[in-house]
Design an enzyme around this catalytic site. Structure first.
Site, short mmCIF file in Angstrom:
data_model
loop_
_atom_site.label_atom_id
_atom_site.label_comp_id
_atom_site.label_asym_id
_atom_site.label_seq_id
_atom_site.Cartn_x
_atom_site.Cartn_y
_atom_site.Cartn_z
N LYS A 76 -4.73 -0.13 19.48
CA LYS A 76 -3.81 0.66 18.28
C LYS A 76 -3.90 2.03 18.49
O LYS A 76 -5.17 2.85 19.07
CB LYS A 76 -4.26 0.31 16.80
CG LYS A 76 -2.96 1.06 15.99
CD LYS A 76 -3.55 0.56 14.44
CE LYS A 76 -2.54 1.12 13.56
NZ LYS A 76 -3.00 0.78 12.16
N SER A 151 0.81 -1.26 9.04
CA SER A 151 1.20 -0.16 10.24
C SER A 151 0.63 -0.67 11.71
O SER A 151 1.23 0.08 12.73
CB SER A 151 0.40 1.15 10.05
OG SER A 151 -1.10 0.94 10.01
N SER A 175 -2.77 -3.22 6.65
CA SER A 175 -2.13 -2.73 8.06
C SER A 175 -2.65 -3.68 9.31
O SER A 175 -2.06 -3.68 10.10
CB SER A 175 -2.38 -1.26 8.38
OG SER A 175 -1.59 -0.37 7.64
#
Lengths: 483, 95
Positions: A76, A151, A175
């Site tokens: 990420k 997210s 997330s």
């Protein structure tokens, strides 16, 4: 090869069915072919990946290396990568070449996992749909008109579509779990302090926690084994020994007490509830005892979170001032203008909204009414869980209220978007570990089941998830079009 | 809890985020909606509850007061918007 689990890939590497270089090439080709439709990657690191793959092949040829040596991964874009752009999904950091590696990144590198690239995400991890990214939304591989969740939406979509065998994510209010659920993969949010936050760009420091996202619980166990552990560079890292997560996977569930929080099911859509009932029936067959429990203060978790997270974010994001790194506005006329315009131009709408809420809640005269009140509610929620774990081993419920929603559907209504994390947020407030695993489909879209464990009981969670995945195959389904 | 345009403008200035009047009007609605939502917290009496600052209620660790980091000024300044002679440059502050 893109349909294999980490364990299968590692076994194939050791048996010389393919080299790490061939494996990396295969995934890079998959990315070139499918990423344009998904937008899961912000940055590709092809040269780095190939060089790391060659080094991994050399290690394997010498008979050295770790279980995961040579198996590629993508991070990420919230994890700092030395000399590689680390944008956090924001224009503010579009030009930011991190000057050091996050501990999680360094650990994956030491093991010899080649880095395929950096994954798309909501800006500064603030969002539940991946639509707040400066680099545009990610699409859900199961339905390109739908969001992948957020997210960590790029991580979930890339794993689901077979663009990477595994990814890292971070979870502040859901997330990792919410996008894992919406994309039909397995994701684990560890206990707060289990995985180092060093080099993980801060959003809400008392809630943020990194974790693995992959195809199965077994894969998450392999990856967590690499990611977890005490780190003196992170002042909130906890010095508790890391157990052998793989060894615990095959324990019998006979007599395991699984709690169903009634508040989760009271408000659940009936089609979602039916999918979970089938999973609960599987657990009964595996010998688990199902017990209804209550978390009476759970409905206060979203309101408390939307005070605590914005307050901490307004403080953490004060560092983006256009002076030391990141975006700076053109031709500032004075220092005040530099700050005001850099932050106005560098941050997107949701990030600004949260900074403003946090600034308001922490401003003179409001502290007791908002932040202190929310911290008191946080304790009530943590105590609810504490009571529950006196009678049960793990909790089971939905990860999300609905399967993936349409792109644009909730973007204009912040509160509606916040409520899509209604089942995940309490876990962050309490600091507990939790997972989402695939448990079926509704209208062709994955349904996620959430498992919540007691502090530092990731091993038990992985065991409970793995036993379910041994008798079901939801986690082996691939989105049509990406098979 | 409804905010006024003036309050939003003041908060934005405290947060050092430049906002125009049109934007301020939009934030009035968004922020008021969020504050109305979080007001649900007031339904519970928390007068006897200790606030929880850390998820595990752990104290901060202490370490020896020893130098562990080395100066990496060149590396850090290589990514700065504007530097000169080892210093970060900003517009003139004092006339």
């Amino acid at each position: 090869m893109h349909t294999y689990t980490l364990k299968e890939l590692a076994t194939g590497l050791r048996a010389r069915h393919y080299s790490s270089r061939e494996l990396v090439r295969h995934f890079l080709d998959r990315i070139a072919q499918h990423n344009p439709a998904l937008n899961a990657f912000i940055t590709l690191t092809e040269e780095v990946a190939l060089a790391q793959a060659e080094a991994a092949d050399a290690r394997l040829a010498r008979g050295e290396g770790h279980w995961l040596t040579g198996v590629p991964i993508a991070h990420k874009d919230i994890f700092c990568t030395l000399g590689i752009r680390t944008s956090c999904g924001s224009k503010m950091l579009d030009n930011f070449l991190a000057p050091y590696d996050a501990t999680v990144v360094a650990k994956c590198q030491q093991v010899g996992m080649p880095l395929l690239g950096k994954l798309n995400m909501d800006e500064f991890a603030m969002g539940s749909s991946n639509e707040t990214s400066f680099y545009g939304p990610v699409k859900n591989p199961w339905n390109l008109a739908c969001v992948p969740g957020g997210s960590s939406g790029g991580s979930a979509a890339a794993v689901a579509a077979g663009l990477t065998p595994a990814a890292t994510g971070t979870d502040t209010g859901g997330s990792i779990r919410q996008p894992a659920a919406l994309c039909g993969i397995t994701g684990l949010k560890p206990t707060y302090g289990r995985v180092s936050r060093w080099g993980m760009i801060a959003f809400a420091s008392s809630l943020d926690q990194g974790g693995p996202m992959a195809r199965s619980a077994e894969d998450c166990a392999l990856l967590l084994q690499v990611m977890a552990g005490f780190d003196e560079k992170d002042s909130t890292s906890v010095d508790v020994p890391v157990p052998d997560y793989i060894a615990g996977l095959n324990q019998s569930l006979m007599g395991m007490r699984i709690g169903l929080p009634k508040e989760f099911f009271d408000q659940l859509d009936s089609a979602m509830a039916r999918a979970l009932e089938e999973a609960i029936a599987e657990y009964r067959k595996l010998g688990a005892e199902i017990i209804e429990i209550s978390l009476p203060n759970i409905n206060l978790s979203v309101p408390a979170y939307y005070v605590i997270a914005p307050c901490e974010c307004s403080s953490n994001l004060a560092r983006y001032d256009g002076v030391r790194y990141g975006y700076r506005c053109q031709n500032p006329k004075d220092l005040k203008d530099l700050y005001l315009r850099t932050r106005a131009e560098g941050f997107g709408a949701e990030v600004k909204r949260r900074i403003l809420i946090g600034t308001y809640a922490l401003s003179a005269g409001y502290y007791d009414a908002y932040y202190l009140k929310a911290q008191k509610i946080r304790r009530l929620i943590a105590e609810d869980f504490k009571r529950a774990f006196e009678t049960v081993d793990v909790l089971l419920g939905p990860t999300t209220p609905t399967p993936a929603f349409k792109l644009g559907e909730k973007l204009g209504d912040p509160v509606a978007m916040y409520l899509s994390d209604i089942f995940t947020i309490a876990v962050n407030l309490a600091g507990l570990p939790a997972m989402s695993i695939p448990a079926g489909f509704l209208d062709g879209k994955p349904v996620g089941m959430q498992l919540i464990g007691n502090y530092f009981e990731e091993g038990k969670l992985l065991n409970v998830a793995h036993q379910y995945q041994r008798v079901t195959d939801w986690h082996r389904k691939l989105p049509p079009g990406f098979a | 809890m409804a905010l006024s345009v003036e309050e939003v403008t003041r908060i934005a200035y405290l947060a050092r985020i430049g906002i125009g009047s049109e934007e301020a009007a939009r934030y009035v609605k968004d922020l008021s909606d969020i504050l109305a939502f979080v007001a649900q917290m007031n339904a519970v009496d928390t007068s006897e509850v200790e606030p929880m600052a850390h998820p595990l209620d752990l104290p901060q660790r202490l370490r020896e007061d020893a130098v562990t980091e080395h100066n990496k000024r060149e590396l850090f300044q290589s990514i700065a918007p504007q530097v000169e002679a080892g210093l970060y440059l900003v517009p003139k502050v004092i006339e």
